[in-house]
Design a protein around this motif. Structure first.
Motif, PDB file in Angstrom:
ATOM      1  N   GLN A  19       0.825  -1.211   0.000  1.00  0.00           N
ATOM      2  CA  GLN A  19       0.000   0.000   0.000  1.00  0.00           C
ATOM      3  C   GLN A  19       0.860   1.263   0.000  1.00  0.00           C
ATOM      4  O   GLN A  19       0.492   2.266  -0.612  1.00  0.00           O
ATOM      5  N   TYR A  20       2.004   1.199   0.682  1.00  0.00           N
ATOM      6  CA  TYR A  20       2.948   2.327   0.628  1.00  0.00           C
ATOM      7  C   TYR A  20       3.440   2.534  -0.802  1.00  0.00           C
ATOM      8  O   TYR A  20       3.479   3.676  -1.299  1.00  0.00           O
ATOM      9  N   ARG A  21       3.832   1.454  -1.463  1.00  0.00           N
ATOM     10  CA  ARG A  21       4.340   1.562  -2.850  1.00  0.00           C
ATOM     11  C   ARG A  21       3.254   2.107  -3.772  1.00  0.00           C
ATOM     12  O   ARG A  21       3.520   2.964  -4.623  1.00  0.00           O
ATOM     13  N   THR A  22       2.029   1.578  -3.610  1.00  0.00           N
ATOM     14  CA  THR A  22       0.912   2.045  -4.447  1.00  0.00           C
ATOM     15  C   THR A  22       0.638   3.522  -4.222  1.00  0.00           C
ATOM     16  O   THR A  22       0.410   4.285  -5.177  1.00  0.00           O
ATOM     17  N   SER A  23       0.670   3.958  -2.973  1.00  0.00           N
ATOM     18  CA  SER A  23       0.408   5.367  -2.650  1.00  0.00           C
ATOM     19  C   SER A  23       1.475   6.276  -3.244  1.00  0.00           C
ATOM     20  O   SER A  23       1.168   7.361  -3.757  1.00  0.00           O
ATOM     21  N   ARG A  24       2.737   5.846  -3.175  1.00  0.00           N
ATOM     22  CA  ARG A  24       3.811   6.659  -3.773  1.00  0.00           C
ATOM     23  C   ARG A  24       3.646   6.766  -5.283  1.00  0.00           C
ATOM     24  O   ARG A  24       3.851   7.836  -5.870  1.00  0.00           O
ATOM     25  N   ALA A  25       3.242   5.654  -5.914  1.00  0.00           N
ATOM     26  CA  ALA A  25       3.010   5.664  -7.364  1.00  0.00           C
ATOM     27  C   ALA A  25       1.829   6.575  -7.719  1.00  0.00           C
ATOM     28  O   ALA A  25       1.858   7.310  -8.719  1.00  0.00           O
ATOM     29  N   LEU A  26       0.790   6.551  -6.886  1.00  0.00           N
ATOM     30  CA  LEU A  26      -0.383   7.400  -7.132  1.00  0.00           C
ATOM     31  C   LEU A  26      -0.046   8.887  -6.981  1.00  0.00           C
ATOM     32  O   LEU A  26      -0.606   9.729  -7.692  1.00  0.00           O
ATOM     33  N   PHE A  27       0.869   9.206  -6.064  1.00  0.00           N
ATOM     34  CA  PHE A  27       1.293  10.601  -5.918  1.00  0.00           C
ATOM     35  C   PHE A  27       2.010  11.080  -7.188  1.00  0.00           C
ATOM     36  O   PHE A  27       1.873  12.237  -7.602  1.00  0.00           O
ATOM     37  N   ILE A  28       2.797  10.190  -7.790  1.00  0.00           N
ATOM     38  CA  ILE A  28       3.465  10.546  -9.049  1.00  0.00           C
ATOM     39  C   ILE A  28       2.433  10.760 -10.148  1.00  0.00           C
ATOM     40  O   ILE A  28       2.504  11.732 -10.922  1.00  0.00           O
ATOM     41  N   ASN A 137      -0.590  23.446   0.556  1.00  0.00           N
ATOM     42  CA  ASN A 137       0.764  23.133   0.101  1.00  0.00           C
ATOM     43  C   ASN A 137       1.602  22.437   1.188  1.00  0.00           C
ATOM     44  O   ASN A 137       2.206  21.390   0.954  1.00  0.00           O
ATOM     45  N   THR A 138       1.620  23.006   2.396  1.00  0.00           N
ATOM     46  CA  THR A 138       2.414  22.435   3.478  1.00  0.00           C
ATOM     47  C   THR A 138       1.901  21.055   3.870  1.00  0.00           C
ATOM     48  O   THR A 138       2.675  20.113   4.042  1.00  0.00           O
ATOM     49  N   GLY A 139       0.588  20.919   4.009  1.00  0.00           N
ATOM     50  CA  GLY A 139       0.005  19.643   4.404  1.00  0.00           C
ATOM     51  C   GLY A 139       0.211  18.559   3.367  1.00  0.00           C
ATOM     52  O   GLY A 139       0.478  17.400   3.705  1.00  0.00           O
ATOM     53  N   ALA A 140       0.087  18.920   2.076  1.00  0.00           N
ATOM     54  CA  ALA A 140       0.282  17.941   1.006  1.00  0.00           C
ATOM     55  C   ALA A 140       1.722  17.437   0.984  1.00  0.00           C
ATOM     56  O   ALA A 140       1.970  16.233   0.802  1.00  0.00           O
ATOM     57  N   ASN A 141       2.671  18.351   1.170  1.00  0.00           N
ATOM     58  CA  ASN A 141       4.080  17.938   1.199  1.00  0.00           C
ATOM     59  C   ASN A 141       4.364  17.028   2.400  1.00  0.00           C
ATOM     60  O   ASN A 141       5.114  16.060   2.299  1.00  0.00           O
ATOM     61  N   ASN A 142       3.757  17.359   3.537  1.00  0.00           N
ATOM     62  CA  ASN A 142       3.936  16.533   4.734  1.00  0.00           C
ATOM     63  C   ASN A 142       3.338  15.139   4.529  1.00  0.00           C
ATOM     64  O   ASN A 142       3.910  14.128   4.956  1.00  0.00           O
ATOM     65  N   TRP A 143       2.170  15.082   3.885  1.00  0.00           N
ATOM     66  CA  TRP A 143       1.510  13.809   3.573  1.00  0.00           C
ATOM     67  C   TRP A 143       2.402  12.965   2.657  1.00  0.00           C
ATOM     68  O   TRP A 143       2.601  11.760   2.894  1.00  0.00           O
ATOM     69  N   VAL A 148       7.306   8.116   2.454  1.00  0.00           N
ATOM     70  CA  VAL A 148       8.622   7.762   1.905  1.00  0.00           C
ATOM     71  C   VAL A 148       9.637   7.653   3.031  1.00  0.00           C
ATOM     72  O   VAL A 148       9.701   8.520   3.899  1.00  0.00           O
ATOM     73  N   LYS A 149      10.435   6.586   3.003  1.00  0.00           N
ATOM     74  CA  LYS A 149      11.507   6.456   3.984  1.00  0.00           C
ATOM     75  C   LYS A 149      12.551   7.526   3.752  1.00  0.00           C
ATOM     76  O   LYS A 149      12.837   7.896   2.609  1.00  0.00           O
ATOM     77  N   LYS A 150      13.148   8.027   4.838  1.00  0.00           N
ATOM     78  CA  LYS A 150      14.086   9.136   4.750  1.00  0.00           C
ATOM     79  C   LYS A 150      15.231   8.850   3.798  1.00  0.00           C
ATOM     80  O   LYS A 150      15.654   9.705   3.022  1.00  0.00           O
ATOM     81  N   GLU A 151      15.758   7.617   3.849  1.00  0.00           N
ATOM     82  CA  GLU A 151      16.930   7.291   3.021  1.00  0.00           C
ATOM     83  C   GLU A 151      16.586   7.173   1.539  1.00  0.00           C
ATOM     84  O   GLU A 151      17.476   7.137   0.689  1.00  0.00           O
TER      85      GLU A 151
END
Length: 430
Positions: A19-28, A137-143, A148-151
């Motif tokens: 679900q993390y991977r899917t969410s990151r792909a959806l953000f792109i 803008n701030t909330g979306a960036n925080n979301w 995403v993992k820091k590294e």
């Protein structure tokens, strides 16, 4: 139905890796879709739309500067977001309003409301859209960062920016071609209506992506943040005040001319939407290519050197804009755009790092939001000052050579930018 919608917007601390991977792909995918809507309601497209309904050069410049003014809302939105457990619902709702306002702008010429009413409607819709955009803008960036993992954050953001750039460039080329075809057939109103209909479908994809993205559980601050504290902290911080002064100088200088680049290319130089899009693509590709080099220079030498060098380079590029004419723009404009792109590649790195490096870790959101608010407020009035100059300045001559009023704005802005670059030397490395 209400329960299902409520479940969609809930935060969760039980999100699987898939679900993390899917969410990151959806953000792109969201970035690739939303950039199409933003492209056709900004830059040359916005200038063309404003001129089509009867706005003059100065008024078009003021409309183009409205997003800068809307950034002043960020100091209030940071308080809202920091005191909430989740940011998804408010982000998606405001994003939908933002997209709808931008899309409605494209249909204003079809309504035949008359020049004054049409210009006013576009200005109101544009303001509402960018009010919503600045607020989230701030909330979306925080979301996004929470997924995403820091590294892996740097690589992910690089991939997202690259994919968004490709989508933006491809979409802009297609949409500008469509609009040019109708423009040269004296049916520009129909052209805006066609791209508006296409963007409605894109908007559905965009909002669907945002709705499907998962949100991890966030923890609210133990001590609630209020407006007074959010304003007081950065102002009483001696180190950060130097940063604020630099950004205010930079904002005055850069925003004085910022609304007029697309206007100048479209109206004064008589360039097509397609050619303007290609030139913007040149700047974007140069920016992406240069960002990596600027980043290495910052790591190997000094971020302060990157700040000075990149901003000084942008000042030189602005002087180049002041020298553009119908006779030389075909071969001179690509050079100017490339230099601008390289400069912005360094400026984006330097200014981002500068804001965050001098802010205390526990209050970074409020510090950066306050800085953005001040920059937005000052930047808007600088753009209005530029618009006033364009409206009033006539018969300008330098060494007895006639100079267009917008060309003079570029030159004045260039000297201000170079001055802000020189001031950046006063900021000590942290």
């Amino acid at each position: 139905m209400t329960n299902k919608l409520s479940h969609i917007f809930e935060c969760s601390d039980h999100i699987t890796e898939k679900q993390y991977r899917t969410s990151r792909a959806l953000f792109i995918l969201d970035g690739c879709a939303s950039t199409q809507i933003f492209t056709v309601t900004s830059g040359a497209f916005l200038s063309g739309l404003a001129y089509l309904v009867g706005a003059g050069t100065a008024l078009t410049g003021i409309i183009a500067a409205l997003p800068t003014l809307m950034n002043t809302i960020q100091i209030f939105s940071s308080v809202v977001y920091e005191n909430r457990a989740g940011s998804k619902r408010i982000t998606v709702e405001f994003a939908l309003i933002q997209r709808l306002c931008l899309l409605m702008m494209l249909f204003v010429p079809t309504l035949m409301l008359g020049a004054r009413i049409s210009v006013a409607v576009i200005a109101v819709l544009y303001s509402c859209a960018h009010f919503c955009g600045a607020f989230i803008n701030t909330g979306a960036n925080n979301w996004l960062i929470s997924l995403v993992k820091k590294e892996r954050l740097g690589r992910y953001l690089g991939l997202k920016d690259s994919m968004t750039l490709v989508a933006s460039t491809g979409g802009s080329l297609i949409l500008s071609k469509i609009l040019d075809a109708y423009r040269f057939a004296d049916q520009e109103i129909l052209g805006f209506r066609i791209i508006g209909i296409l963007c409605i479908g894109i908007c559905v994809v965009d909002i669907t992506c945002l709705t499907l993205i998962r949100e991890p559980e966030n923890v609210k601050h133990v001590e609630p943040l209020n407006i007074r504290k959010a304003i007081q902290m950065p102002l009483t911080d001696q180190n950060y005040r130097n940063i604020l002064i630099f950004f205010l100088l930079w904002s005055v200088a850069s925003n004085f001319a910022s609304p007029f680049f697309s206007i100048y290319m479209l109206e004064n130089l008589g360039l097509s939407y397609f050619y303007i899009t290609v030139m913007n693509m040149v700047a974007s590709v140069a920016r992406i290519a240069a960002a990596n080099l600027w980043g290495k220079a910052a790591d190997s030498y000094s971020w302060r050197l990157v700040t000075l060098g990149s901003i000084f380079m942008l000042g030189v590029a602005y002087i180049g804009w002041g020298l553009l004419t119908k006779e030389n723009c075909i071969y001179w404009l690509p050079v100017v755009q490339a230099v601008s792109g390289v400069a912005w590649g360094g400026i984006n790195i330097a200014t981002f790092r500068m804001q965050f490096a001098f802010a205390p870790l526990e209050h970074r959101v409020s510090y950066v939001s306050f800085c953005s608010t001040m920059v937005g407020f000052v930047g808007f009035f600088s753009s209005m000052l530029g618009s006033t100059f364009v409206a009033l300045a006539k018969d300008i001559r330098i060494l007895n050579i006639p100079v267009d009023n917008i060309q003079m704005v570029f030159i004045l802005s260039a000297f201000g930018i170079i001055a802000s670059a020189l001031y950046s030397r006063k900021i000590k490395e942290k």
